[in-house]
Each structure stands twice: as structure tokens, then as C-alpha cells.
Write a protein that holds these residues in place. Structure first.
Motif, PDB file in Angstrom:
ATOM      1  N   PRO A 310       0.804  -1.183   0.098  1.00  0.00           N
ATOM      2  CA  PRO A 310      -0.066  -0.004   0.071  1.00  0.00           C
ATOM      3  C   PRO A 310       0.961   1.328  -0.026  1.00  0.00           C
ATOM      4  N   ILE A 311       0.509   2.212  -0.673  1.00  0.00           N
ATOM      5  CA  ILE A 311       1.068   3.637  -0.633  1.00  0.00           C
ATOM      6  C   ILE A 311       1.106   4.140   0.812  1.00  0.00           C
ATOM      7  N   PRO A 312       2.431   4.729   1.157  1.00  0.00           N
ATOM      8  CA  PRO A 312       2.227   5.062   2.621  1.00  0.00           C
ATOM      9  C   PRO A 312       1.214   6.096   2.987  1.00  0.00           C
ATOM     10  N   LYS A 313       0.797   5.978   4.001  1.00  0.00           N
ATOM     11  CA  LYS A 313      -0.426   6.869   4.517  1.00  0.00           C
ATOM     12  C   LYS A 313       0.123   8.387   4.624  1.00  0.00           C
ATOM     13  N   GLU A 314       1.359   8.399   5.024  1.00  0.00           N
ATOM     14  CA  GLU A 314       1.930   9.767   4.995  1.00  0.00           C
ATOM     15  C   GLU A 314       1.684  10.555   3.303  1.00  0.00           C
ATOM     16  N   PHE A 315       1.893   9.509   2.376  1.00  0.00           N
ATOM     17  CA  PHE A 315       1.623  10.515   0.896  1.00  0.00           C
ATOM     18  C   PHE A 315       0.250  10.990   1.031  1.00  0.00           C
ATOM     19  N   TRP A 316      -0.756  10.156   1.470  1.00  0.00           N
ATOM     20  CA  TRP A 316      -2.094  10.525   1.361  1.00  0.00           C
ATOM     21  C   TRP A 316      -2.542  11.892   2.174  1.00  0.00           C
ATOM     22  N   LYS A 321      -2.824  16.279  -2.964  1.00  0.00           N
ATOM     23  CA  LYS A 321      -3.860  17.254  -2.498  1.00  0.00           C
ATOM     24  C   LYS A 321      -4.511  17.864  -3.828  1.00  0.00           C
ATOM     25  N   LEU A 322      -5.560  18.433  -3.784  1.00  0.00           N
ATOM     26  CA  LEU A 322      -6.278  19.313  -4.817  1.00  0.00           C
ATOM     27  C   LEU A 322      -5.656  20.488  -5.067  1.00  0.00           C
ATOM     28  N   ASN A 323      -5.359  20.566  -6.318  1.00  0.00           N
ATOM     29  CA  ASN A 323      -4.590  21.944  -6.631  1.00  0.00           C
ATOM     30  C   ASN A 323      -5.755  22.966  -6.815  1.00  0.00           C
ATOM     31  N   SER A 324      -6.873  22.711  -7.401  1.00  0.00           N
ATOM     32  CA  SER A 324      -7.590  23.779  -7.598  1.00  0.00           C
ATOM     33  C   SER A 324      -9.204  23.286  -7.863  1.00  0.00           C
ATOM     34  N   ASN A 325      -9.887  24.141  -7.708  1.00  0.00           N
ATOM     35  CA  ASN A 325     -11.612  23.693  -8.026  1.00  0.00           C
ATOM     36  C   ASN A 325     -11.942  23.806  -9.398  1.00  0.00           C
ATOM     37  N   LEU A 338      10.794  12.501  -8.826  1.00  0.00           N
ATOM     38  CA  LEU A 338      12.187  12.373  -9.025  1.00  0.00           C
ATOM     39  C   LEU A 338      12.850  11.526  -7.848  1.00  0.00           C
ATOM     40  N   THR A 339      12.220  11.464  -6.911  1.00  0.00           N
ATOM     41  CA  THR A 339      12.609  10.627  -5.715  1.00  0.00           C
ATOM     42  C   THR A 339      11.423   9.836  -5.169  1.00  0.00           C
ATOM     43  N   SER A 340      11.582   8.913  -4.172  1.00  0.00           N
ATOM     44  CA  SER A 340      10.562   8.176  -3.925  1.00  0.00           C
ATOM     45  C   SER A 340       9.685   8.924  -2.991  1.00  0.00           C
ATOM     46  N   ASN A 341       9.941  10.223  -2.270  1.00  0.00           N
ATOM     47  CA  ASN A 341       9.072  11.083  -1.647  1.00  0.00           C
ATOM     48  C   ASN A 341       7.993  11.659  -2.571  1.00  0.00           C
ATOM     49  N   VAL A 342       7.374  10.956  -3.377  1.00  0.00           N
ATOM     50  CA  VAL A 342       6.503  11.302  -4.313  1.00  0.00           C
ATOM     51  C   VAL A 342       5.622  12.518  -4.128  1.00  0.00           C
TER      52      VAL A 342
END
Length: 603
Positions: A310-316, A321-325, A338-342
Motif C-alpha cells: 500500500p502507498i504510505p499513509k504519509e503520502f495521502w 492534494k487538490l490544486n484547484s476547484n 524524481l525521488t521516492s518521496n512523491v
């Protein structure tokens, strides 16, 4: 004599120790560089992600960010020159330093990059977005940009005069400026290649092999010719012989119309397979009250069923995040991988296209996570995250998968509906391929000095005639560059080659994963869904974990043993049903397969 031998032995031992010492220090240097660059890019990503601006991509291309990146990379390249890596005994270490030596790319130009290249790239992008085109047959109207304004009109227009007007008008407005900016970029590429000591073709094209790409074009040519003949006949019947010749190439403004309208009502195939008969995917998503988070959640679950962690909870929680409405335009997600900290910003637009794109985006995230243990100089993955995304989209878009996840429950996927879907997919895929290839080959031939820039427009149309069966809609005057706006998008990053390779490898990956999951060849390829196959996931992980730590074809060989090169067989197998349909239809209509050379004059 004995003394001379002893001196010689001591000298040899000294040289060997010096060489060994150099390689030991070189490994320490490479390790430090890896850690420093990981930290550097993670800091940039976090800063941009937490900024107030919505457009994540523009933040990464801001002057401040590029200056910081330039300084870091150029320092690394300069520091690496203390080692004469060509004398290293360790071939892997030699390759590491070779990779480091060209890691700065055009940024090696330092201040010249900002005074010349950055402004050039920005100007090329603005050619399409500048509002400098008068609306067709409209006095005192607001001026339009080619993208997205004119592109939107092209998806709706069936007036050949209107289509020709926009085709000509954009080129008349922009040809001179595009030529100047294009030439400037070419010169900058050559200068950067000289500074890094890397051939300019290698600096620009890296691992893409133009001969492999051309072999694929020849491989898929029989199917493409059948599709070309069918489309040309549909256009001939719609617009008449004064606009479309029975046996000739397709005029480019109509070729672009067909591409733009592949998934719309009133396209050239609507009288045979109406768009309205396809499943109402967008309506289904709306009725089920889908939002963007739900789409990405379902896409993430797709990969989890393949056995990915599963993708780490930290990512979610903090990097997604939403960038615009806003839900206008193409509304693509911005991804920093460019790193694993996407980090990822997305818009809230919900439609079936976005639903499928989410599977491609999540493929990039899972790919980055699988490479987390690699040093920085091996973290890139030859852009293979894109064909992985394409393969996942092919699986997730099948009737079988949509029924499996309960999205389409009661719709009857009849033979006609299946053919309707495949024919529209085939138009989108097959008619884009030659364009991607020609755009790539034009750049390749120019940088290889097999064509000069004064004859480039003529060379471009010669290749479009040869590989796409497409001609300019009018004779072309002197000193024009007729490349479409998409040719210039991220030109420095070889985007057109990446799109070509991603399409072809996407079908190769898909076929292999269907084989591994046991569904193909027992059943038709075009309705295979490898969802839930742990064996398919294990095969993917072996390739993904390598990043670029092995040569391109060796990495491919992890998933495609015995077939580790570009191959059109997966695509041809997928579209077998429409190949039969096209052959029958073309025989029935008694149309010519292929085309005579264009008679348009290109100065």
C-alpha cells in the motif's frame, strides 16, 4: 638487472594502488552525490508543494527553482571531473560517472541557459497559448489561442474551410518566431554536448533508438494502411474530390480533425458506429457520485491487487492534494517523482478519461516507490513508468474490468459496441504513432547532420508523406516551419519519442502481463484484465526495482525476456478485430490501399 626489475615492480604496484585508490574515492564521491541530490530534490518538492500557487508544474519551471537545480547539478558535474573515469577498471563505476557527467543536460550552459534556453523554451510554449488568432468569419470577436481555444473548435467543426483557416492562420502567425526559437535551441543542444563531452544525439535522445522505432513503423504499416484507406474514403465521401483525393495522402487539417474527433459525436465513423451507442461512462461516474479522491483510490487498489505494498499513509495525508476547484481544460495532474518521496497535485474534474488517467498516474507513484533503495544516479527508469501506466489503462478500460469492479453493471457490451470502442481506440493510437515518429526523426536527422535546417520543412513533409500518408493542405511557401504546436511542447525533453515508445511498449507490457496472468492467448487480448494477478505484479516489480541500474534493453528484458526491444506485435494482436473489419470494408468500398506521393509543393 635485479634492481631494475624491483623498481619496475614497485612502479607497477604504485600505479595499481593509485588506480584502486581513485576508484575507492570515486565510490565515496558517488555515494555522497546521491544523498545530496536526494535531499536537494526532496526539499524543492516540499517547498513547491506547500506553496500557495495551484500550478505545481510552473513552480518547478520557475527561474528560482531552475537556478538552484542548475547550480547543484553543474557543481556535481564539475566535481566529478577530478576522476578520469575512462581509466576505471570497474565498468559499472565508469557508467555511473558517465551518467553523472551528462546529468546536468542543458543546464551545463549555466548563465547562458537563463539568457537563451529558458526564454526560448518559454516562447515556444507560448506560441500555442498566445491569443493571436482571429475567430473564423467573426468580426470584432475576441482573439483565440491555438490551445485550448482552437483545439476545442476543431473537435466540434465539420467545415473544411474553417479547419483550413485555423491550420494556415496559426502557421502564418508563428512560423517565423518558431523557426528562430527552434534554431536557438538546436544550437544550445550542440553547445551543451560539447561542454559535457557527450555526442549531441546521445544527450538529446539518450536510450531511444530511431532504428527500432522505424522498424516498428514498418511492422505496423499494413494495418496503418488499411486504417488510412478507410479514413480517407470516409473523408472523400464527406467532403468530395476537390478536398480529398481518392488515392492520395490525407490533407493535414482533416487528419488532425479525425484525431481530435476520435471520441466525439459526428466523427467520420459515426455513420457506421455512432458514439451515442458507447456506454455512458461519464454519466455512470456522475450517478455514482464519484469524486477525484475516489478515482485515485480505485486506481491505487488496482495495483494493490497485483501485490504491491500500500502507498504510505504519509503520502495521502501530506503529499497528495487538490490544486484547484477548476475542472476546465485538460486538467492534468502535476506529479513530482524524481525521488521516492512523491508529491502530487490534482484537479477535481471527474470523467471517464480522468478515471483512466488516474491509473497511469498511480503507476508512476508505485514505480517511484519500488526504486526507493537505489542511489540517485540510478533512480530514473528510462521513462518506463509511462508504458506501465498505458498497460494498466488498457486493463482498467476493458468491459471485463469495469464489470469486475461494479462500475458498469447492466450494460450490454455487444459485438458492435466492442468494435465501436476498438475502432475509436485504433484511430487515436494508430494515427498518432506516425506523427510521434516523424517528429522524433526530424530532430534526429537534424542533430545527426543528415539534413540541414534550411531544408527541414521539406524533409518534414517528405517524412509525413512516407510514414503517415499526410500532406499539407496547400503548397507551402519558402521559409516556413509547419510543425504543429505539439512538436514544440517540452522539445528539450524529447517528449514525442517518449510518447511513441510508451504507446508501443504499453501494448507489449499489456500482452506479457496478460500471458503471465493466464488470460492470453486463451481469450482475446483486447478484453484481458490482469487485475488481481500477483504473478503479473511480481514480474513488474523485478523490472521496476532496477530503475536504470542496468542498460535499457537489459531492464526491459526483466519483463520481456527474449523480446527486449520495441515490437509492434502486441499492438497488432490487440487490434486484430478492427484489422479484419477494415480489410472487409475497404474491399467492399473498392478503395486503394496506400497512397500516391503528394503533389503539394514545399519550397
Amino acid at each position: 638487472m635485479k634492481l631494475a626489475i624491483i623498481v619496475l615492480i614497485l612502479a607497477v604496484i604504485g600505479v595499481c594502488q593509485a588506480a584502486i585508490s581513485d576508484e575507492v574515492e570515486a565510490r565515496k564521491f558517488a555515494k555522497k552525490v546521491s544523498g545530496d541530490l536526494y535531499n536537494f530534490y526532496d526539499n524543492i518538492a516540499e517547498k513547491a508543494f506547500n506553496a500557495d500557487e495551484d500550478d505545481f508544474e510552473s513552480l518547478f519551471s520557475s527561474v528560482e527553482t531552475i537556478r538552484a537545480t542548475s547550480k547543484a547539478l553543474v557543481e556535481v558535474v564539475k566535481d566529478s571531473r577530478q576522476f578520469d573515469y575512462n581509466k576505471f577498471k570497474d565498468s559499472d563505476l565508469r557508467e555511473v560517472f558517465r551518467t553523472i557527467s551528462k546529468s546536468a543536460g542543458l543546464l551545463i550552459l549555466e548563465e547562458e541557459y537563463f539568457s537563451t534556453v529558458a526564454s526560448t523554451l518559454n516562447s515556444l510554449k507560448e506560441l500555442a497559448s498566445d491569443k493571436d488568432i482571429e475567430k473564423y468569419k467573426c468580426i470584432d470577436c475576441e482573439y483565440l489561442s491555438y490551445f485550448p481555444d482552437v483545439q476545442k473548435l476543431i473537435t466540434q467543426s465539420n467545415d473544411p474551410d474553417e479547419l483550413l483557416y485555423y491550420w494556415q492562420n496559426w502557421r502564418e502567425k508563428n512560423s517565423q518566431w518558431s523557426a528562430i526559437h527552434f534554431y536557438t535551441l538546436i544550437q544550445s543542444l550542440k553547445t551543451a554536448a560539447n561542454l559535457t563531452g557527450v555526442p549531441v544525439l546521445e544527450l538529446w535522445s539518450e536510450f531511444y533508438d530511431i532504428e527500432e522505432m522505424e522498424n516498428v513503423m514498418l511492422q505496423v504499416r499494413p494495418l496503418y494502411q488499411q486504417l488510412h484507406a478507410f479514413i480517407r474514403n470516409q473523408l472523400y465521401e464527406k467532403y468530395g474530390p476537390l478536398i480529398v483525393k481518392e488515392n492520395g495522402p490525407i490533407p493535414d487539417h482533416l487528419f488532425q480533425q479525425v484525431l481530435a474527433q476520435a471520441w466525439t459525436n459526428d466523427s467520420v465513423i459515426d455513420d457506421i458506429y455512432p458514439h451515442k451507442n458507447l456506454p455512458p461512462y461519464d454519466k455512470i461516474l456522475s450517478e455514482n457520485e464519484f469524486n477525484a479522491n475516489m478515482m485515485f483510490g480505485i486506481a491505487s487498489d488496482f495495483y494493490k491487487t497485483l501485490g504491491f505494498d500500500p502507498i504510505p499513509k504519509e503520502f495521502w495525508d501530506s503529499r497528495f492534494k487538490l490544486n484547484s476547484n477548476s475542472d476546465t481544460g485538460d486538467c492534468r495532474a502535476d506529479i513530482y517523482d524524481l525521488t521516492s518521496n512523491v508529491h502530487m497535485k490534482f484537479c477535481h474534474k471527474v470523467d471517464f478519461r480522468k478515471f483512466l488517467q488516474a491509473h497511469g498516474y498511480m503507476g508512476r507513484i508505485y514505480y517511484a516507490l519500488e526504486k526507493k533503495n537505489l542511489p540517485f544516479y540510478y533512480f530514473s527508469s528510462y521513462d518506463l513508468e509511462y508504458p506501465l501506466g498505458e498497460a494498466s489503462i488498457l486493463s482498467a478500460s476493458t468491459p471485463k474490468h469495469l464489470k469486475e469492479i461494479g462500475l458498469v453493471k447492466n450494460f450490454d457490451f455487444s459485438a458492435d459496441v466492442q468494435m465501436n470502442r476498438l475502432l475509436r481506440m485504433g484511430i487515436h493510437t494508430m494515427m498518432n504513432l506516425p506523427t510521434f515518429f516523424v517528429h522524433t526523426k526530424v530532430m534526429h536527422d537534424l542533430l545527426a547532420d543528415t539534413v540541414d535546417i534550411e531544408n527541414l520543412n521539406k524533409h518534414y513533409w517528405k517524412l509525413m508523406d512516407e510514414f503517415a500518408g499526410v500532406e499539407p493542405p496547400t503548397d507551402r511557401p519558402d521559409n516556413f516551419f509547419d510543425f504543429p504546436f505539439k512538436f514544440y511542447i517540452d522539445l528539450d525533453e524529447n517528449t514525442q519519442a517518449r510518447k511513441f515508445v510508451s504507446e508501443i511498449l504499453g501494448y507489449q507490457f499489456y500482452r506479457k502481463l496478460c500471458e503471465i496472468s493466464g488470460q492470453y492467448p486463451a481469450a482475446p487480448l483486447n478484453n484481458c484484465d490482469f487485475f488481481g494477478s500477483k504473478a503479473a505484479g511480481d514480474a513488474l516489480k523485478k523490472m521496476m526495482k532496477l530503475g536504470s541500474s542496468k542498460p535499457f534493453h537489459e531492464v526491459l528484458g526483466q519483463l520481456l525476456p527474449g523480446d527486449a526491444k520495441l515490437n509492434g506485435e502486441g499492438l497488432l494482436e490487440y487490434y486484430k478485430p478492427i484489422a479484419s473489419f477494415l480489410e472487409d470494408k475497404n474491399k467492399e468500398s473498392e478503395v486503394k490501399i496506400g497512397w500516391i506521393p503528394s503533389k503539394r509543393k514545399v519550397a
